[in-house]
Design a protein around this motif. Structure first.
Motif, PDB file in Angstrom:
ATOM      1  N   PHE A   1       0.822  -1.206   0.000  1.00  0.00           N
ATOM      2  CA  PHE A   1       0.000   0.000   0.000  1.00  0.00           C
ATOM      3  C   PHE A   1       0.860   1.262   0.000  1.00  0.00           C
ATOM      4  O   PHE A   1       1.917   1.318   0.634  1.00  0.00           O
ATOM      5  N   LEU A   2       0.351   2.276  -0.703  1.00  0.00           N
ATOM      6  CA  LEU A   2       0.862   3.643  -0.597  1.00  0.00           C
ATOM      7  C   LEU A   2      -0.282   4.540  -0.153  1.00  0.00           C
ATOM      8  O   LEU A   2      -1.438   4.344  -0.541  1.00  0.00           O
ATOM      9  N   LEU A   3       0.044   5.532   0.658  1.00  0.00           N
ATOM     10  CA  LEU A   3      -0.945   6.525   1.095  1.00  0.00           C
ATOM     11  C   LEU A   3      -0.667   7.852   0.394  1.00  0.00           C
ATOM     12  O   LEU A   3       0.432   8.408   0.515  1.00  0.00           O
ATOM     13  N   TYR A   4      -1.652   8.336  -0.352  1.00  0.00           N
ATOM     14  CA  TYR A   4      -1.575   9.623  -1.041  1.00  0.00           C
ATOM     15  C   TYR A   4      -2.456  10.613  -0.283  1.00  0.00           C
ATOM     16  O   TYR A   4      -3.636  10.354  -0.048  1.00  0.00           O
ATOM     17  N   GLN A   5      -1.882  11.765   0.083  1.00  0.00           N
ATOM     18  CA  GLN A   5      -2.633  12.763   0.849  1.00  0.00           C
ATOM     19  C   GLN A   5      -2.471  14.149   0.231  1.00  0.00           C
ATOM     20  O   GLN A   5      -1.374  14.545  -0.178  1.00  0.00           O
ATOM     21  N   THR A   6      -3.575  14.860   0.173  1.00  0.00           N
ATOM     22  CA  THR A   6      -3.563  16.260  -0.222  1.00  0.00           C
ATOM     23  C   THR A   6      -4.716  16.941   0.501  1.00  0.00           C
ATOM     24  O   THR A   6      -5.388  16.328   1.351  1.00  0.00           O
ATOM     25  N   SER A   7      -4.966  18.209   0.211  1.00  0.00           N
ATOM     26  CA  SER A   7      -6.081  18.930   0.841  1.00  0.00           C
ATOM     27  C   SER A   7      -6.947  19.569  -0.235  1.00  0.00           C
ATOM     28  O   SER A   7      -6.484  19.837  -1.359  1.00  0.00           O
ATOM     29  N   LEU A   8      -8.196  19.776   0.103  1.00  0.00           N
ATOM     30  CA  LEU A   8      -9.100  20.374  -0.866  1.00  0.00           C
ATOM     31  C   LEU A   8      -8.676  21.808  -1.144  1.00  0.00           C
ATOM     32  O   LEU A   8      -8.481  22.601  -0.208  1.00  0.00           O
ATOM     33  N   PRO A   9      -8.524  22.165  -2.426  1.00  0.00           N
ATOM     34  CA  PRO A   9      -8.045  23.521  -2.749  1.00  0.00           C
ATOM     35  C   PRO A   9      -9.078  24.607  -2.498  1.00  0.00           C
ATOM     36  O   PRO A   9      -8.744  25.800  -2.448  1.00  0.00           O
ATOM     37  N   LYS A  10     -10.342  24.230  -2.347  1.00  0.00           N
ATOM     38  CA  LYS A  10     -11.417  25.171  -2.061  1.00  0.00           C
ATOM     39  C   LYS A  10     -12.570  24.386  -1.450  1.00  0.00           C
ATOM     40  O   LYS A  10     -12.528  23.155  -1.373  1.00  0.00           O
ATOM     41  N   ALA A  11     -13.578  25.084  -1.014  1.00  0.00           N
ATOM     42  CA  ALA A  11     -14.740  24.407  -0.436  1.00  0.00           C
ATOM     43  C   ALA A  11     -15.581  23.766  -1.537  1.00  0.00           C
ATOM     44  O   ALA A  11     -15.785  24.356  -2.607  1.00  0.00           O
ATOM     45  N   PHE A  12     -16.043  22.579  -1.263  1.00  0.00           N
ATOM     46  CA  PHE A  12     -16.982  21.882  -2.152  1.00  0.00           C
ATOM     47  C   PHE A  12     -18.218  21.579  -1.317  1.00  0.00           C
ATOM     48  O   PHE A  12     -18.260  20.628  -0.542  1.00  0.00           O
ATOM     49  N   GLU A  13     -19.246  22.432  -1.474  1.00  0.00           N
ATOM     50  CA  GLU A  13     -20.441  22.297  -0.647  1.00  0.00           C
ATOM     51  C   GLU A  13     -21.366  21.191  -1.151  1.00  0.00           C
ATOM     52  O   GLU A  13     -22.123  20.621  -0.365  1.00  0.00           O
ATOM     53  N   LEU A  14     -21.329  20.922  -2.442  1.00  0.00           N
ATOM     54  CA  LEU A  14     -22.132  19.849  -3.015  1.00  0.00           C
ATOM     55  C   LEU A  14     -21.250  18.635  -3.278  1.00  0.00           C
ATOM     56  O   LEU A  14     -20.032  18.757  -3.439  1.00  0.00           O
ATOM     57  N   HIS A  15     -21.862  17.458  -3.319  1.00  0.00           N
ATOM     58  CA  HIS A  15     -21.106  16.251  -3.634  1.00  0.00           C
ATOM     59  C   HIS A  15     -20.511  16.373  -5.029  1.00  0.00           C
ATOM     60  O   HIS A  15     -21.238  16.589  -6.010  1.00  0.00           O
ATOM     61  N   THR A  16     -19.191  16.214  -5.094  1.00  0.00           N
ATOM     62  CA  THR A  16     -18.430  16.460  -6.324  1.00  0.00           C
ATOM     63  C   THR A  16     -17.629  15.212  -6.665  1.00  0.00           C
ATOM     64  O   THR A  16     -16.997  14.611  -5.781  1.00  0.00           O
ATOM     65  N   PRO A  17     -17.622  14.787  -7.933  1.00  0.00           N
ATOM     66  CA  PRO A  17     -16.935  13.537  -8.283  1.00  0.00           C
ATOM     67  C   PRO A  17     -15.410  13.655  -8.216  1.00  0.00           C
ATOM     68  O   PRO A  17     -14.812  14.520  -8.856  1.00  0.00           O
ATOM     69  N   LEU A  18     -14.823  12.749  -7.439  1.00  0.00           N
ATOM     70  CA  LEU A  18     -13.376  12.569  -7.397  1.00  0.00           C
ATOM     71  C   LEU A  18     -13.049  11.447  -8.371  1.00  0.00           C
ATOM     72  O   LEU A  18     -13.599  10.348  -8.258  1.00  0.00           O
ATOM     73  N   LYS A  19     -12.150  11.705  -9.335  1.00  0.00           N
ATOM     74  CA  LYS A  19     -11.898  10.736 -10.394  1.00  0.00           C
ATOM     75  C   LYS A  19     -10.410  10.577 -10.672  1.00  0.00           C
ATOM     76  O   LYS A  19      -9.617  11.497 -10.438  1.00  0.00           O
ATOM     77  N   SER A  20     -10.072   9.409 -11.207  1.00  0.00           N
ATOM     78  CA  SER A  20      -8.758   9.184 -11.813  1.00  0.00           C
ATOM     79  C   SER A  20      -8.862   7.955 -12.694  1.00  0.00           C
ATOM     80  O   SER A  20      -9.432   6.939 -12.293  1.00  0.00           O
TER      81      SER A  20
END
Length: 622
Positions: free
Chosen positions: A392-411
């Motif tokens: 396993f690898l752990l990838y971490q970052t932070s949200l660059p802005k507020a997302f008030e509605l459910h927003t798709p995270l994709k790759s």
């Protein structure tokens, strides 16, 4: 008279189309067993059972990545040496298949993942970077094999060069280099051979003058037609099926594979009636312990199950099956010497229910699981750049802005599964060739965690070059995320120590977390712990360790529903520690009393038997 070392010989009489051992015609009847898939304490039991079937030879692969996990650092070499010695003591001969590529549904076909750190490398070719690594490895491996050659008094009658190369490439210079390399270290007397699938182009590309060409085929192939193909490459010499398939492997999410005993026995009879030599693949499959299970790619990614039972004549636990006795009845028609009785199955024991407790979430154990500080990178980097092969690898970052509605995270580059959390709360899974988006919402600066699991490297075909981890950008609402911290996690050696550490009192968890429990053996099995099978009903997906030994991956997706637990993994007197890494949902998640695992006395590799289905439901634990 017993031949001296100087008189011992093994080769080919081309005029009589036969192998010759010590000057006499010889036909081998072989069975495959992989020392890396069977616990060392069980080797002798398995070899005795193989020999009792009338088999006179064992065939084994040498997985390069099992022995050279980091460049020029070697481990477990004594396993191969001791296995060959035990084969010799058992009175069997052995055929060794040292690769460098082996397939075997093993992680990356036995090639070390660190080869991929060279971006331009061309695996299984005369590429100078690849060949240099092969030369270094073979300079370690082949001199170790040399004393065990039959001509030197050992049991090795033949050595395979590469494996089914014609299904991959057509680089004669590569095969020529390997031939010279093997001759350099093993001498001119040992029989070197190749094996390829029953297709003319594969045989042509996988063969080379100086390497005896053999063929691989199963019970659904016409033996006469297959051997006619071999004759196009070797117009004289013995007929050889180097991989006669007694069963087949399983993939997660697919039906358990079986092959009828009558079909296998009939096909074997046909092969032996031609006078051919044969190797049965597998005779015992064994287990993909730890992270060694590989994968295939056939329009989609197909990870191999932990069990490599293979529906073989000896089961994963080494038990004789009906198929073994059917094969034995065929073999005894073609040999003169009497057969030893088949040893009985090893005793199993249903140790019963073991209560488990949440230990802690993975994210809370980074100080313990991460051997190195995180690496900072603008965009995600892969396992290979992090000098990590498995796990396993752990990838971490932070949200660059507020997302008030459910927003798709994709790759589109998740290799192979990413467990997504936001500020420590599990959100869902991104999956290769599966779930392509997870909806998240949160304030600016919220911590985004993607724990990425390597599900096993592809071991066959041109996809063996694949990289693991996040291999393309991650987007949130179409915006590329950057400023990542990537952490390598050590999920192997330190896990047993969790039982000695203070627990964090948490009622339940959803998402990647460790659970611990323990049990002691009943007095009736104190002196000799018996094999058992771990049933993880209600658990979803993860890994299990018993006393620090990694049993491998479980997944409720099936078909495999139990993990094989060799008795040699268990302590007869001390508490036996059970550690589970559950990646998604455990039966403990609801906070109920059903936080259990169960040890039973038979495997469930496909549909549960009626006897198991009829057993009582889980008891309440107070």
């Amino acid at each position: 008279m017993i031949p001296t070392h100087q008189q011992r010989s093994f080769g080919i009489d081309y005029d009589k189309n036969t192998f010759v051992k010590d000057g006499q015609p010889f036909r081998y009847i072989s069975g495959s067993m992989h020392y890396a898939r069977v616990p060392r304490p069980s080797w002798q039991d398995r070899l005795r059972k193989i020999r009792s079937t009338g088999v006179n030879t064992v065939q084994t692969y040498v997985p390069w990545n099992y022995h050279e996990r980091t460049i020029s650092t070697y481990s477990n070499l004594e396993d191969l040496n001791d296995f060959i010695a035990l084969v010799n003591q058992t009175g069997l001969l052995i055929i060794v298949r040292p690769g460098p590529y082996i397939c075997a549904e093993w992680d990356m076909g036995g090639l070390p993942a660190w080869l991929l750190k060279t971006p331009s490398i061309r695996l299984r070719s005369s590429d100078t970077d690849y060949v240099a690594a092969v030369d270094r490895w073979m300079a370690v491996l082949l001199p170790m094999i040399y004393p065990w050659l039959y001509q030197n008094g050992g049991p090795i009658i033949a050595v395979q060069v590469e494996n089914e190369y014609g299904s991959y490439g057509c680089d004669a210079n590569y095969l020529r280099h390997l031939l010279h390399l093997f001759r350099l270290h093993l001498g001119n007397d040992v029989l070197l051979f190749t094996s390829d699938e029953p297709k003319l182009k594969s045989l042509q590309c996988g063969s080379l003058q100086g390497l005896y060409s053999t063929i691989n085929f199963g019970s659904d192939t016409n033996a006469t037609e297959a051997f006619l193909l071999q004759r196009k490459m070797e117009n004289k010499g013995p007929l050889v099926n180097s991989e006669f398939y007694t069963g087949w492997l399983d993939y997660w999410g697919h039906k358990h594979s079986t092959k009828a005993s009558s079909m296998i026995a009939h096909a074997l009879d046909t092969i032996l009636s031609t006078g051919a030599s044969v190797n049965m693949y597998m005779f015992e499959g064994g287990t993909n312990f730890g992270y060694w299970s590989g994968a295939d790619y056939k329009t989609t990614f197909l990870p191999v199950t932990t069990s490599y039972d293979y529906d073989a004549p000896l089961s994963e636990a080494g038990d004789p099956t009906d198929k073994l006795f059917a094969i034995r009845d065929v073999i005894r028609k073609y040999i003169d010497e009497p057969l030893d009785p088949v040893p009985p199955p090893a005793l199993k024991y249903p140790y019963g229910f073991v209560p488990m407790r949440l230990y802690n979430e993975v994210i809370e154990l980074l100080h313990f699981l991460a051997p190195y500080p995180p690496v900072r990178s603008k965009y995600p980097i892969d396992f290979e750049q992090m000098n990590q092969s498995h796990g396993f690898l752990l990838y971490q970052t932070s949200l660059p802005k507020a997302f008030e509605l459910h927003t798709p995270l994709k790759s589109s580059g998740i290799h192979d599964r990413a467990y997504v959390a936001l500020n420590g709360t599990f959100q869902g899974v991104l999956e290769r060739d599966g779930v392509g988006a997870v909806n998240v919402c949160g304030p600016k600066g919220a911590r985004l965690d993607l724990l990425v699991e390597n599900m096993g490297r592809i071991g066959f075909g041109h996809q063996i070059h694949e990289h693991k981890g996040i291999v393309s950008n991650v987007t949130l609402g179409g915006e590329i995320l950057n400023r990542w911290f990537i952490t390598s996690l050590d999920m192997e050696v330190p896990l047993p120590e969790l039982h000695d550490m203070d627990r964090k009192p948490l009622p339940h968890s959803t998402g990647p977390a460790f659970y611990t429990g323990s049990f002691t053996l009943p007095r009736s099995v104190f002196t000799s712990p018996r094999d058992t099978f771990l049933r993880l009903q209600g658990w979803t997906k993860g890994f299990v360790w018993i006393n620090g030994g990694n049993l491998g991956r479980y997944w409720s997706l099936g078909p495999q529903q139990t993990l094989y637990v060799p008795g040699s993994f268990l302590s007869p007197f001390l508490p036996n520690n059970v550690t589970i890494l559950e990646l998604e949902h455990s039966p403990c998640s609801s906070g109920t009393t059903r936080c259990l695992v169960r040890f039973i006395d038979q495997p469930i590799l496909g549909v549960a038997s009626q006897a198991l289905l009829d057993q009582p439901s889980l008891p309440e634990i107070h």
